[in-house]
Design a protein around this motif. Sequence first.
Motif: not given
Lengths: 461, 200
Positions: A356, A366-367, A392-395, A397, A399, B125, B158-159
């Motif tokens: 993502a 892009a979460p 919903e992709i959490p921010p 972890y 991608s 986020s 994301m890191k």
Amino acid sequence: MEREIPRSPNPPRMPRMFHRLLIANRGEVAVRIARACDALGITPVFAASAADADAAHLQDREVVCLGPGRASESYLNMQALVQAARQTRCTAVHPGWGFLAENPTFAALCEAHGLSFLGPPPAVMRLMGKKTPARQAMAAAGLTLIPGSDGILDSVDDARAVADEVGYPVLLKAESGGGGKGMRVARSADEIAAAFNDAQAEARAAFADDRLYLERLIEGGRHIEIQIMADRYGNVVHLGERDCSIQRNHQKLIEESPSPVLSADERERTLQAAAAAAQQIGYVGAGTMEFLLDSEGVLRFMEMNTRLQVEHCVSEERTGIDLVAEQILVAAGHRLALTQEAITFEGHAIECRINAEDPSDNFRPAPGVISKWAAPQGPGIRVDTHVHSGYEIPPHYDSLICKVITSGKDRAQAVARMIDALERLTCIGVPTTIPMHLAILRSPKFAANDYDTRSIPGWPR
Amino acid sequence: MQLTSRRKTLKPKFTRDDQGNLCLLAPALGLWRDRPSLGTPVMPGMSLGCIEVLGVLHDVVVPEKVAGVCSAVGEGLDPDAARIPLTFGTPMLVIDPKAGNLGGEVQQAHEDNQTTGAGLCAPSSGRFYRRAAPHKPFFIEVGQEVREGQVVGLLEIMKTFHRITFTGPGLPSPARVVAIEVEDGDDVRAGDVLVRVEPV
């Protein structure tokens, strides 16, 4: 009179099997491990963070919530994971990849609390986690190394002497290094002293360990790795090689098997040597040895990953073997059901990692919410993912949202199927790296194998 | 000594149900022991027993702004168990704030904290940082003047780290920082207000 000894009515004693297994990971690999558990009749228990606990792929599954979303308080919290396994009456823990998969302390903590850790014994993990002992063990087992120092360098003069012997350019590396820190290049004898001091200072600051070793710098080259599977009784098989040369910032993008550029002799020699080396260090479970293919066509050992890898599916598709199920069986004390002769390699397999990220905006992560998701299906197409419409992709972890693996009778067919599959994959709501994958797969340089780890064929467009 | 040095003090978060009862949520995964018996009055800072994680006991104390009488253990938990297994975030104890005449009226948390002024919102986020490294100074402080393009914080998505600059429609420049709505290291959602400013 001779007494007749009654035959036991019981069948020969079978090795035990786990009833419940804790999945100490998230996302796509958690789904993959659960699939292997289902196939073996094991109940998987998902250890999830609060950010993941409500995801749809965990519905109707056993879930134990570890802690808040950030990884340091959930997926990296060793005590919470072991406590979770005990509280849910699991007897085995699968760490997946990333997080704690290569942490010998976690493996030892699991064993100390009576849990089977699905990986090699902690001592082997510790050995392969250290740079120069791993190099020495592999050299002793017959693998070719990148020319360099035999161990830790004593001084700048020592470094200069070794560098003169192996030839410039050379790379000074920290013994405890990782993530590109504590590394310096020296292109001539004049640069050695500065590089040595810089690398030492950086290593001391980053890892509190200023020991250095030295290797000849091989620029470019192809990244090739060998999949190993071993049981506790010294039986080791290899599942062929994977070519992972298409990378961006040391992150693999596309993996394929067999390698289109490796000579048959070198392949055979290194596959045999890798299996022998794994046997010699007492390796157990799934592992991967990483090599660099230099300009002379020689495979040189870089490091060993003591875990399942993201791209294991490529080897599974070529051999028809379920590597995760084998991992669980081996950990439960079973012997490998496979012999090297029984493993056949069919056709060509290729994998694309879909992230993502927005390739048109410098790969900005892009979460967000995937409003519509549809995965392609068809002959020779496999999709490993945990996402779905509304996910919903959490921010917190990485991608990676999906892996597409295709196979065919040869490279051209596998690639054609991949292009077809990626074109049909629907993901609305977040940008993905699919446009980049399509550009790579369609580029003449990719077809002609005209690339190495430094360049991405066909990208940027 | 070693055992006590590893002990942590855990303060549960809480939610409020329809009847106005407070529901404490498990602050960690583990085995809850020595819980207060039902009917016990509780005040902020009082012990609620401890959570055992791999043999180590971590104290659980009543968080600030919570007072009342323990009326029930969380739904689905076995009230008779000596050690109650908890997972993170599950309801562990229901507290009735109106019972017991403790006078410790529960204060509204941050809800009535209304600050006015234009706001700079999170573009995505992630986790917000007010400084580049733990030993570095904050990018901005309350009362400071900021201009368009100035870095106000970092967002870890994301890191990967991204600079958050003071830009956006409707934001005055130069401006004065009225409030910083999120703490260093807090998780934010896209659109959350990070910084409130007023024109200079």
